[in-house]
Design an enzyme around this catalytic site. Sequence first.
Site, short mmCIF file in Angstrom:
data_model
loop_
_atom_site.label_atom_id
_atom_site.label_comp_id
_atom_site.label_asym_id
_atom_site.label_seq_id
_atom_site.Cartn_x
_atom_site.Cartn_y
_atom_site.Cartn_z
N GLY A 26 0.73 -1.07 -0.19
CA GLY A 26 0.05 0.20 0.08
C GLY A 26 1.03 1.60 -0.22
O GLY A 26 0.44 1.77 0.52
N ALA A 27 2.12 1.59 -0.75
CA ALA A 27 2.81 2.66 -1.07
C ALA A 27 1.94 3.59 -1.77
O ALA A 27 3.44 4.53 -2.18
CB ALA A 27 4.19 1.59 -1.13
N ASN A 28 1.28 3.44 -2.76
CA ASN A 28 1.35 4.96 -3.45
C ASN A 28 0.56 5.58 -2.54
O ASN A 28 0.27 6.64 -3.24
CB ASN A 28 -0.19 4.28 -4.01
CG ASN A 28 -1.26 3.38 -3.68
OD1 ASN A 28 -1.30 2.17 -3.19
ND2 ASN A 28 -1.99 3.96 -4.83
N SER A 29 -0.32 5.59 -1.26
CA SER A 29 -0.99 6.97 -0.37
C SER A 29 -0.99 6.96 0.97
O SER A 29 0.13 6.11 1.66
CB SER A 29 -3.07 6.14 -0.75
OG SER A 29 -3.69 6.70 0.13
N LEU A 60 0.70 6.48 4.75
CA LEU A 60 1.44 5.86 5.32
C LEU A 60 2.80 5.81 4.26
O LEU A 60 3.64 5.98 4.99
CB LEU A 60 0.90 5.01 6.58
CG LEU A 60 0.55 5.90 7.53
CD1 LEU A 60 -0.15 5.85 8.49
CD2 LEU A 60 0.35 7.32 8.22
N SER A 66 -3.61 -0.46 14.87
CA SER A 66 -3.89 0.66 15.24
C SER A 66 -4.37 0.60 16.47
O SER A 66 -4.61 -0.48 17.13
CB SER A 66 -5.31 1.19 14.47
OG SER A 66 -6.24 1.44 14.85
N TYR A 102 -13.10 -3.96 11.59
CA TYR A 102 -11.68 -3.19 11.42
C TYR A 102 -10.82 -3.40 12.68
O TYR A 102 -10.11 -3.45 12.68
CB TYR A 102 -11.84 -1.83 11.45
CG TYR A 102 -11.07 -0.94 11.42
CD1 TYR A 102 -9.86 -1.50 10.05
CD2 TYR A 102 -10.10 0.07 11.65
CE1 TYR A 102 -8.29 -0.21 10.08
CE2 TYR A 102 -8.73 0.68 11.93
CZ TYR A 102 -8.23 0.12 10.60
OH TYR A 102 -6.75 1.55 10.71
#
EC number: 1.1.1.300
Length: 332
Positions: free
Chosen positions: A50-53, A55, A188, A213
């Site tokens: 998930g490195a496109n957005s 954090l 989280s 979640y």
Amino acid sequence: MAVATAAALLAALGGALWLVSRRFVGSRAQRLHGHGDPGLMHGKTVLITGANSGLGRATAAELLRLGARVIMGCRDRARAEEAAGQLRRELAQAAGPAPDAAGELIVKELDLASLRSVRAFCQELLQEEPRLDVLINNAGIFQCPYMKTEDGFEMQFGVNHLGHFLLTHLLLGLLKSSAPSRIVVVSSKLYKYGDINFEDLNSEQSYNKSFCYSRSKLANILFTRELARRLEGTNVTVNVLHPGIVRTNLGRHIHIPLLARPLFSLVSWAFFKSPLEGAQTSIYLASSPEVEGVSGRYFGDCKEEELLPKAMDESVARKLWDISEVMVGILK
Ligand SMILES: NC(=O)c1ccc[n+]([C@@H]2O[C@H](COP(=O)([O-])OP(=O)(O)OC[C@H]3O[C@@H](n4cnc5c(N)ncnc54)[C@H](OP(=O)(O)O)[C@@H]3O)[C@@H](O)[C@H]2O)c1
Ligand SMILES: *[C@@H]1O[C@H](CO)[C@@H](O)[C@H](O)[C@H]1NC(C)=O
Ligand SMILES: *[C@@H]1O[C@H](CO)[C@@H](O)[C@H](O)[C@H]1NC(C)=O
């Protein structure tokens, strides 16, 4: 009347000033670890999911700056190429005396909602990459409506936990042969409201998006602790973190009424961390010599924090591990 209006205006102005000052004082305090030595990650390969957005993107930018070869594992190639292009341009603009010190970015397709995609991704990575020094399990999905992954798992549990479970399993050999190496898991604080309800892991009996979640983020912590136990003596460490509340695209599934949006923007601008501030603990655990050899711990703001007993329950962690192996189909 005029006095009342003036008082109201003054109060509004005072409030705005307070928000602005809070914003900037906060940001300085949060960036303690943002000044790593530019060559710190030179020669190291890092995979960030998930490195496109949000954090992940901020983590990629900083590790790139520190000299790492950064593999961006992303589900949408176009979005990922766009982010990579922006990161390269930002780096070129910011480059000081030694632009050669920076690392490189590689985009690869990885959809954590598909075990087939995870397997294909790993097969390719294992063929192409001689080493892997850091794996950052960062991608996540937050409070989406009820959806299932390609393999029929509840989406949040499937992406946040199971997809990363298989990914880590398939890359463990390479991480071990590259030791000392590190795994960083982004969880989280909301884990506190979750439970591992083994009788309905796919939420077929009932679906509560907040609970699911939290459950997936509790699973991230239990996974980390069980994996740390299994990795003792290998020089592969694994730690888990909470980033705080950060201004990212994570809230895409949350509907905010039109009229409340300006207020929400103001509040998030004033009180939420920026992605770079939020990414500090990920960057710290991935790169700092201070945490060399440290494993199985939970961090926030680059410091170790305590966990609730339910996140330290070894029997639940083992049972979750065993069931996850069956669910992703790796049971020997
Ligand atoms: N923001 C916060 O306040 C906060 C607080 C606590 C924890 N976190 C955690 O921080 C992590 C990063 O989130 P963020 O805040 O940076 O949110 P974000 O901006 O929405 O980024 C999430 C990333 O995960 C990717 N992703 C989602 N589903 C995926 C899938 N099936 N396969 C591969 N990648 C997938 C997204 O890809 P696309 O762009 O293609 O959708 C995106 O790159 C998450 O694990 C989240 O739980 C965030
Ligand atoms: C959904 O889960 C959250 C967190 O576990 C809980 O606080 C809330 O009461 C639940 N909502 C419903 C409708 O059960
Ligand atoms: C772990 O690292 C230590 C210190 O560098 C080394 O002595 C040891 O052989 C390593 N163990 C493994 C299993 O690689």
